[in-house]
Design an enzyme around this catalytic site. Sequence first.
Site, PDB file in Angstrom:
ATOM      1  N   CYS A  78       0.794  -1.171  -0.065  1.00 25.34           N
ATOM      2  CA  CYS A  78       0.125   0.103   0.112  1.00 25.34           C
ATOM      3  C   CYS A  78       0.720   1.242  -0.136  1.00 25.34           C
ATOM      4  O   CYS A  78       1.733   1.472   0.940  1.00 25.34           O
ATOM      5  CB  CYS A  78      -0.947   0.099   1.277  1.00 25.34           C
ATOM      6  SG  CYS A  78      -1.861   1.548   1.354  1.00 25.34           S
ATOM      7  N   ILE A  79       0.554   2.094  -0.970  1.00 27.46           N
ATOM      8  CA  ILE A  79       1.555   3.299  -1.168  1.00 27.46           C
ATOM      9  C   ILE A  79       1.608   4.265  -0.001  1.00 27.46           C
ATOM     10  O   ILE A  79       2.370   4.938   0.400  1.00 27.46           O
ATOM     11  CB  ILE A  79       1.451   3.909  -2.745  1.00 27.46           C
ATOM     12  CG1 ILE A  79       2.511   4.942  -3.016  1.00 27.46           C
ATOM     13  CG2 ILE A  79       0.068   4.240  -2.831  1.00 27.46           C
ATOM     14  CD1 ILE A  79       2.422   5.353  -4.185  1.00 27.46           C
TER      15      ILE A  79
END
Lengths: 130, 127
Positions: A78-79
């Site tokens: 997840c960025i």
Amino acid sequence: MRYAILLLGAPYSRQASHSALRFARALVARGHGLEGVFFYHDGVHNAARLAAPPQDEPHLVDGWKALNREQGVPLQVCIAAALRRGLLDEREAARHGKQGHSVEPPFELTGLGQLVDLGLRCDRLVTFGP
Amino acid sequence: MSEESTRENVADLLVILRHGPHGSSWLREGLDAALVAAAFGRQVSLLFMGEAVTALVRGQQAGALGQKGTAATLEMLAMYDIDTLLVEAEALARFGLAEQDLMLPVNRLDAESLPRLPAEHRLVLTF
């Protein structure tokens, strides 16, 4: 059966990462499909390029990379959760004016939409958390 | 598509929230997952269990730590068409909360109806 893994626990502080990696290997050994591993919350630390655990302990980061190399399992991070915690690939490091980067392929920074897609696409999404 | 997912009463995603709004990022990261899923057109239900019910208390502020808190995010739920807000009734009672203490309208669920929920959703994420 088509499986996916969601990993929420930090490596070495919790058992979650060790268990998730062992579960991933067991799935493959049993002939199941593993369509992806998604790293979220403190699980994003599993993508730390610079992790250097003692040699007599399992190397979790290398373990995930080997899983990708041998089985082609996508490793999605997840960025938003990663950037907050200092985990940036080359592109994000450049974008934020940082020297050096802490995430490298085969880990890929991606959005939470990928987690939802992965979960809905597979027969089972198994979560490992602290 | 599996038989289960074609049933009319099965929604896409149930996000179970079990942590309070302060002290950890669990609640915020759980809400983020719900918002993203809704933004991609998925039908999302939220279940507040245990400490997470305190996130619904009116008049919350961000606090001294410089974190954003979750009240602002909860106010955006309607905009994302997330209107199934389920709350564990026992947790409300345990924290001494009544419906007028809460910032949003919710459906209270007793312990007996909780186990049905996962079967009514194609995907469950717990934070």
